[in-house]
Motif scaffolding. Structure first.
Motif, PDB file in Angstrom:
ATOM      1  N   VAL A  41       0.896  -1.148   0.019  1.00  0.00           N
ATOM      2  CA  VAL A  41      -0.043  -0.131  -0.032  1.00  0.00           C
ATOM      3  C   VAL A  41       1.022   0.831  -0.111  1.00  0.00           C
ATOM      4  O   VAL A  41       1.519   1.889   0.805  1.00  0.00           O
ATOM      5  CB  VAL A  41      -0.737  -0.105   1.097  1.00  0.00           C
ATOM      6  CG1 VAL A  41      -1.864   1.466   1.050  1.00  0.00           C
ATOM      7  CG2 VAL A  41      -1.302  -0.982   1.067  1.00  0.00           C
ATOM      8  N   GLU A 122      -0.709   1.006   9.445  1.00  0.00           N
ATOM      9  CA  GLU A 122      -0.976   0.273   9.071  1.00  0.00           C
ATOM     10  C   GLU A 122      -1.959  -0.937   9.888  1.00  0.00           C
ATOM     11  O   GLU A 122      -2.893  -0.716   9.780  1.00  0.00           O
ATOM     12  CB  GLU A 122      -0.331  -0.477   8.461  1.00  0.00           C
ATOM     13  CG  GLU A 122       0.657  -0.282   7.342  1.00  0.00           C
ATOM     14  CD  GLU A 122      -0.382  -0.920   6.090  1.00  0.00           C
ATOM     15  OE1 GLU A 122      -1.373  -1.492   6.102  1.00  0.00           O
ATOM     16  OE2 GLU A 122      -1.158   0.577   4.916  1.00  0.00           O
ATOM     17  N   SER A 125      -5.286   1.126  10.843  1.00  0.00           N
ATOM     18  CA  SER A 125      -6.458   1.190   9.932  1.00  0.00           C
ATOM     19  C   SER A 125      -6.442  -0.661   9.742  1.00  0.00           C
ATOM     20  O   SER A 125      -8.299  -1.094  10.209  1.00  0.00           O
ATOM     21  CB  SER A 125      -5.961   1.552   8.373  1.00  0.00           C
ATOM     22  OG  SER A 125      -4.948   0.375   8.031  1.00  0.00           O
ATOM     23  N   PHE A 126      -5.828  -1.264  10.179  1.00  0.00           N
ATOM     24  CA  PHE A 126      -6.401  -2.324  10.237  1.00  0.00           C
ATOM     25  C   PHE A 126      -6.939  -3.265  11.037  1.00  0.00           C
ATOM     26  O   PHE A 126      -8.332  -3.437  11.606  1.00  0.00           O
ATOM     27  CB  PHE A 126      -4.738  -3.607  10.971  1.00  0.00           C
ATOM     28  CG  PHE A 126      -5.702  -5.298  10.339  1.00  0.00           C
ATOM     29  CD1 PHE A 126      -5.930  -5.900   9.880  1.00  0.00           C
ATOM     30  CD2 PHE A 126      -5.349  -5.537  12.221  1.00  0.00           C
ATOM     31  CE1 PHE A 126      -6.066  -7.287   9.986  1.00  0.00           C
ATOM     32  CE2 PHE A 126      -5.009  -7.083  11.961  1.00  0.00           C
ATOM     33  CZ  PHE A 126      -5.839  -8.153  11.206  1.00  0.00           C
ATOM     34  N   ALA A 128      -9.212  -0.720  12.933  1.00  0.00           N
ATOM     35  CA  ALA A 128     -11.026  -0.417  12.814  1.00  0.00           C
ATOM     36  C   ALA A 128     -11.536  -1.369  11.870  1.00  0.00           C
ATOM     37  O   ALA A 128     -12.380  -1.366  12.009  1.00  0.00           O
ATOM     38  CB  ALA A 128     -10.471   1.122  12.163  1.00  0.00           C
ATOM     39  N   PHE A 142      -1.707 -10.944   8.646  1.00  0.00           N
ATOM     40  CA  PHE A 142      -2.281  -9.255   8.226  1.00  0.00           C
ATOM     41  C   PHE A 142      -0.502  -8.552   8.069  1.00  0.00           C
ATOM     42  O   PHE A 142       0.505  -7.823   7.421  1.00  0.00           O
ATOM     43  CB  PHE A 142      -3.425  -8.472   9.607  1.00  0.00           C
ATOM     44  CG  PHE A 142      -1.899  -6.753   9.319  1.00  0.00           C
ATOM     45  CD1 PHE A 142      -2.116  -6.181   8.721  1.00  0.00           C
ATOM     46  CD2 PHE A 142      -1.154  -6.259  10.377  1.00  0.00           C
ATOM     47  CE1 PHE A 142      -1.889  -4.668   8.638  1.00  0.00           C
ATOM     48  CE2 PHE A 142      -0.641  -5.054  11.227  1.00  0.00           C
ATOM     49  CZ  PHE A 142      -1.071  -4.036  10.113  1.00  0.00           C
ATOM     50  N   THR A 146       0.414  -7.881   4.878  1.00  0.00           N
ATOM     51  CA  THR A 146       0.000  -6.818   4.290  1.00  0.00           C
ATOM     52  C   THR A 146       1.604  -5.491   4.643  1.00  0.00           C
ATOM     53  O   THR A 146       2.192  -4.836   4.240  1.00  0.00           O
ATOM     54  CB  THR A 146      -1.394  -6.252   5.343  1.00  0.00           C
ATOM     55  OG1 THR A 146      -1.798  -6.976   4.590  1.00  0.00           O
ATOM     56  CG2 THR A 146      -1.136  -4.843   4.754  1.00  0.00           C
TER      57      THR A 146
END
Lengths: 173, 283
Positions: A41, A122, A125-126, A128, A142, A146
């Motif tokens: 990302v 990261e 936001s993961f 959330a 994750f 990610t």
């Protein structure tokens, strides 16, 4: 003085430009970046904000306000879930300011700070996304699929863009 | 004094957390229930979308020219192969036209105006993609003013790629099938087996490790074999009948052994989208 410099207009323009470039990079290189299962990302907006803190010196730029604004735009335009990045981006700016007050900012310490910032962006936001059922990804996948690739990509971007961005900030001052 | 400032910070953090969760819950609820987002959000998205077009245009143009050059290299071979296909295609097309005409006449005779297969297509360009790892979402440049409605299916190339998740005036967000959230890829589909039986079901997820769509909870006795075509069934909603989803790659027993689980290879490359088509049903 922030009020009298080119920074007053230059900073927001750069911020929005990088926001759109984030999306465009994701679209143009979607085959490489969203090559499942590992996902990279792009967070160039965070890079611009963090560089704002690093090169701020004694200018006192309203970075937290702009971070909240760009976070709101990010939420509305990109994700459609309001209330995530609007808090995460200001938090990152606040945290970077705290860190900069302990470590004097240079290229290497900037890299370290940026590492921490990207991890926080990261991870939050993961959390959330998990909370509102936007994803069902497990914590371990994750970390591997990610966070790892995203950190690699963004640190590479930091290395490439640190000196150009410093030049831009110096020109704007 | 030290204690006071610590408390104040704690209060700020807790208030921020509560507000954040409240906002998230509200926006997810709106996204799941309402057909359009609030007017302010729509307005903001339209303005941001317009600005983004200015930035996205050169980037996408550059992408187009680079891929044009790389495609030029294997044009000759492709041309040879395509020539063979074209001659077959002409025949199929003529037959298709005749059948469509016949179908229309037959429909008129039984006074059936619109059936599940009827749809019109809106083609749209992809402006940008959400830079996020859990939301596989793209923004397209057509919105409610072009007739796009929430939940419409979106296709690219030969197959289904996703559904419209949010509609603004001039742009809308498309959630791709690859997205694994609770509401992204629940399409009603049907499979015609080699024996001629039709099996109905609902897509249930996406397996990112292999790039396959998952269809779970099938309780059928008919044998589904590899290569069977999966198309939308047109049942229950705005999706028209007969949109190609993919072909069956593997049929296994589900985790508890009571039903069948299918892995479906998507018909199009889902990671590379430039032009998409929104299917609009007349209902």
């Amino acid at each position: 003085m922030y009020r009298l410099s080119k920074m007053r207009f230059g900073f927001p323009i750069g911020l929005f430009l990088l926001l759109f470039i984030d999306g465009s990079i994701s679209q143009v290189f979607s085959r490489q970046m969203f090559n499942a299962p590992s996902v990279m990302v792009s967070h160039l907006v965070v890079l611009w904000l963090v560089c704002g803190v690093l090169f701020e010196e004694n200018m006192a730029m309203p970075l937290v306000k702009w971070a909240a604004v760009i976070g709101a735009v990010f939420d509305l335009y990109y994700t459609g879930i309001f209330g995530v990045y609007i808090f995460v981006f200001p938090l990152v700016v606040y945290l970077t300011r705290q860190l900069v007050s302990y470590i004097s900012p240079n290229f290497l310490s900037g890299l370290l700070i940026y590492f921490i910032d990207i991890t926080i962006v990261e991870a939050l936001s993961f959390v959330a996304s998990r909370a509102v059922h936007m994803t069902s990804m497990s914590g371990s996948s994750f970390l591997v699929n990610t966070l790892g690739p995203t950190l690699a990509f963004n640190l590479a971007m930091f290395v490439i863009l640190y000196f150009p961005i410093r030049w831009v900030y110096n020109w704007l001052k | 004094m030290q204690k006071f400032s610590f408390n104040r910070r704690l209060v700020i953090i807790i208030v921020c957390l509560i507000v954040s969760f409240a906002l998230m819950t509200v926006s997810v609820a709106i996204r799941n229930k309402k057909s359009t987002p609030p007017l302010i959000q729509q307005f903001g998205n339209d303005i941001v979308g317009l600005t983004d077009r200015v930035v996205a245009l050169p980037a996408n143009g550059l992408n187009g020219s680079v891929s044009a050059i790389s495609e030029l290299l294997n044009t000759y071979q492709e041309n040879q192969q395509l020539k063979k296909q074209v001659s077959e295609l002409a025949q199929t097309k003529v037959r298709d036209q005749t059948l469509a005409k016949e179908n229309k006449q037959l429909k008129q005779q039984i006074k059936l105006n619109d059936s599940l297969t009827d749809y019109t297509a809106i083609s749209a360009a992809v402006i940008t993609r959400t830079p996020s790892s859990w939301q596989n979402q793209v923004v397209i440049n057509k919105g409610s003013s072009a007739g796009v409605v929430k939940n419409m299916p979106v296709m690219s190339g030969s197959g289904l790629v996703g559904r419209v998740a949010e509609v603004n005036k001039t742009n809308s967000k498309v959630e791709l099938i690859t997205d694994n959230n609770d509401a992204a890829n629940r399409f009603a589909v049907s499979i015609t087996t080699k024996a001629g039986k039709t099996v109905n079901g609902v897509l249930s997820g996406y397996k990112s490790a292999t790039g396959q769509i998952v269809m779970d909870n099938l309780t059928t006795k008919s044998k589904i074999s590899k290569g069977d075509k999966v198309v939308t069934s047109g049942l229950g909603g705005v999706t028209p009948k007969g949109l190609f989803v993919g072909t069956v790659a593997q049929s296994v027993g589900s985790d508890y052994g009571l039903s069948t689980k299918l892995y479906i290879t998507p018909a199009t490359d889902l990671s590379d989208l430039n032009i998409v088509t929104v299917a609009v049903t007349k209902q």
